[in-house]
Structure formats: structure tokens, C-alpha cells
Design an enzyme around this catalytic site. Structure first.
Site, PDB file in Angstrom:
ATOM      1  N   SER A 142      35.053   4.776  42.828  1.00  8.04           N
ATOM      2  CA  SER A 142      34.742   3.256  41.938  1.00  8.04           C
ATOM      3  C   SER A 142      32.795   3.411  42.949  1.00  8.04           C
ATOM      4  O   SER A 142      33.395   3.355  44.394  1.00  8.04           O
ATOM      5  CB  SER A 142      35.188   1.834  42.189  1.00  8.04           C
ATOM      6  OG  SER A 142      33.984   0.957  41.471  1.00  8.04           O
ATOM      7  N   TYR A 155      39.970  -4.415  46.449  1.00 10.34           N
ATOM      8  CA  TYR A 155      39.853  -2.876  45.757  1.00 10.34           C
ATOM      9  C   TYR A 155      38.296  -2.437  46.232  1.00 10.34           C
ATOM     10  O   TYR A 155      39.196  -0.824  45.761  1.00 10.34           O
ATOM     11  CB  TYR A 155      39.386  -3.541  44.347  1.00 10.34           C
ATOM     12  CG  TYR A 155      39.073  -2.335  43.016  1.00 10.34           C
ATOM     13  CD1 TYR A 155      40.353  -2.175  42.744  1.00 10.34           C
ATOM     14  CD2 TYR A 155      38.108  -2.155  42.692  1.00 10.34           C
ATOM     15  CE1 TYR A 155      39.502  -0.554  41.747  1.00 10.34           C
ATOM     16  CE2 TYR A 155      37.883  -1.203  41.599  1.00 10.34           C
ATOM     17  CZ  TYR A 155      39.365  -0.658  41.197  1.00 10.34           C
ATOM     18  OH  TYR A 155      38.236   0.784  39.860  1.00 10.34           O
ATOM     19  N   LYS A 159      38.680   1.539  47.510  1.00  8.27           N
ATOM     20  CA  LYS A 159      38.687   3.102  46.777  1.00  8.27           C
ATOM     21  C   LYS A 159      37.515   3.323  48.200  1.00  8.27           C
ATOM     22  O   LYS A 159      37.169   4.725  47.540  1.00  8.27           O
ATOM     23  CB  LYS A 159      37.611   2.413  45.576  1.00  8.27           C
ATOM     24  CG  LYS A 159      38.769   1.489  44.487  1.00  8.27           C
ATOM     25  CD  LYS A 159      39.017   2.864  43.971  1.00  8.27           C
ATOM     26  CE  LYS A 159      40.264   2.193  42.773  1.00  8.27           C
ATOM     27  NZ  LYS A 159      40.927   4.032  42.370  1.00  8.27           N
TER      28      LYS A 159
END
Length: 250
Positions: A142, A155, A159
Site C-alpha cells: 500500500s 496498517y 505494508k
């Protein structure tokens, strides 16, 4: 019209909807056979039916469950006799807020699902087929992992780890297996809905290409990386972001 069988087989995790489904759809369209995974058995069955049960089979389970990982790889080998490609797409983002106040149990859950499971699937496809026969892996990272990502920091860190996991695997698995990652910006899926629902026009205004991503955008990128056209590409992160990173620093 049904595509001619390519003779290749892919395993795509987290593919009952969203980005994973878009990737599976692109691979089926070019003639690959595909094993898809997802947590919800009903949603998974619906995805298999939509994609075509003659070319697709599903294995329900949680990505971080090692028994599920083994079952998915076994299904590919039992049903299709090989597993050329792996797409690690399964992921979670259960928390919104600063990491300075993050419950460490939640941090562990994010890493188990987003990173450790990806390594587990890669190890299993390597042992089952790719070590002796070659192949390719795509890890879905991401843009959140390429810089600071306020309020989704756990998150983003996971990533960033996915990007480095791709580098490590690319180095270790060469020359037979190529490993790359894709770093999308906001793609219109249920998973990312909180990032744009109710204010899509405002969010889109930041994107030079004037729209958010759709699963097909990532499906096309993954299909390229899992093809002979990308035969000299490994250890790379392909940013698919509608140009949003062009605004960095402004």
C-alpha cells in the site's frame, strides 16, 4: 468467450471481493486456473460461481491460520497439480487512531494477518511447487507503507514490512521465482470504504488522474507482474496510485 487455458495456476488470498477478486478475475480472463481464499464461506462460494467453477475453486479460512494456509496450497496441488503464482492480498485494518495509543494485541493481529501469513503462504507455495519449477509472487502492499500514514499507522507499518518481505523473498528465491509488490492508493472496495464514503469528491480532488482506483486497476498490474512480460522484473514495488504521490511535499 472463455480464454484458452494458459496451463498456469494461481493462488490468490483474500479474493472473495475487492482487490483480490479483481486480481482473480484478471487471471481467469487470461486463462489461468485459480484457487481463491476468504474468511466467509458464503461470499467465497458466490465469488467462485461468478468467476467460473470450471476454472476456480475456493478454500475458506483465516489467512493467519497455518492449517488454512496448508489447505489452500494442498487444494491447488490436488485440483490443478501445480501452483505457479501466489498473490498475498489478504489483509486487515481493524483500528483507526494514533499508534502511540495502540493496543499491542491489535498490532500483533495486524502483523499476523498482513505479514506473517504472507510469509507462510510463500513458504508453502515454494515447497509445494515453485522451488523446483519456478513461478512468481505478488504481495499487495500500500502507499500507506511508503510514508507516514496518520491514523492507520499499524496498517502502514505492516505494508512497509510487506515491501521488505518482497525484497527478501526476491533475493532468496531467485532465479527461479520472481517476487514483487504492488502499492495501491485508495481503491473503491468495502475494505477501504471508510476512507472515501460520503466524501468521495473531496478525496478524488487530491488525485491527479481524477478518480479513485477500482479493483480492475490492481488486477491488471498483478497480471502483468505474473506474466512473461515481467520476466526481468523482481524485487520491485509497483505504485498504482492515480498519481497521488506526485503531491508529496507540496
Amino acid at each position: 468467450m472463455t480464454a484458452q487455458d494458459s496451463g498456469k495456476v494461481a493462488l490468490v488470498t483474500g479474493a472473495s471481493r475487492g482487490i483480490g477478486y479483481g486480481i482473480a478475475e484478471a487471471l481467469v480472463a487470461r486463462g489461468d486456473r485459480v484457487v481463491i481464499t476468504g474468511r466467509n464461506e458464503d461470499s467465497l462460494k458466490a465469488a467462485v460461481e461468478a468467476l467460473g467453477p470450471d476454472r476456480v475453486t475456493g478454500v475458506a479460512g483465516k489467512a493467519h491460520d497455518e492449517a488454512h494456509q496448508a489447505a489452500a496450497v494442498d487444494r491447488a496441488m490436488d485440483a490443478f497439480g501445480r501452483v505457479d503464482y501466489l498473490v498475498n492480498n489478504a489483509g486487515t485494518n481493524p483500528v483507526f487512531g494514533p499508534i502511540a495509543e495502540l493496543d499491542l494485541a491489535v498490532a500483533r493481529k495486524v502483523f499476523e494477518t498482513n505479514v506473517v501469513s504472507a510469509l507462510g503462504f510463500a513458504q508453502r507455495t515454494w515447497r509445494a511447487w515453485q522451488k523446483e519449477n519456478g513461478g512468481a509472487i505478488v504481495n499487495i502492499a500500500s502507499v500507506a507503507g511508503l510514508g507516514a500514514s496518520p491514523f492507520v499507522g499499524a496498517y502502514g507499518i505492516s505494508k512497509a514490512a510487506m515491501v521488505n518481505l518482497s525484497l527478501q523473498l526476491a533475493h532468496e528465491m531467485a532465479p527461479g521465482v520472481r517476487v514483487n509488490s504492488i502499492a495501491p492508493a485508495v481503491v473503491k472496495t468495502k475494505f477501504a470504504a471508510a476512507l472515501y464514503e460520503g466524501r468521495e469528491e473531496e478525496v478524488v480532488a487530491s488525485y491527479p488522474l481524477g478518480r479513485l482506483g477500482v479493483p480492475e486497476d490492481i488486477g491488471g498490474a498483478a497480471a502483468f507482474l505474473l506474466s512473461d512480460a515481467a520476466g526481468w522484473v523482481t524485487g520491485q514495488t509497483l505504485v498504482v496510485d492515480g498519481g497521488i504521490l506526485l503531491n508529496a511535499g507540496f
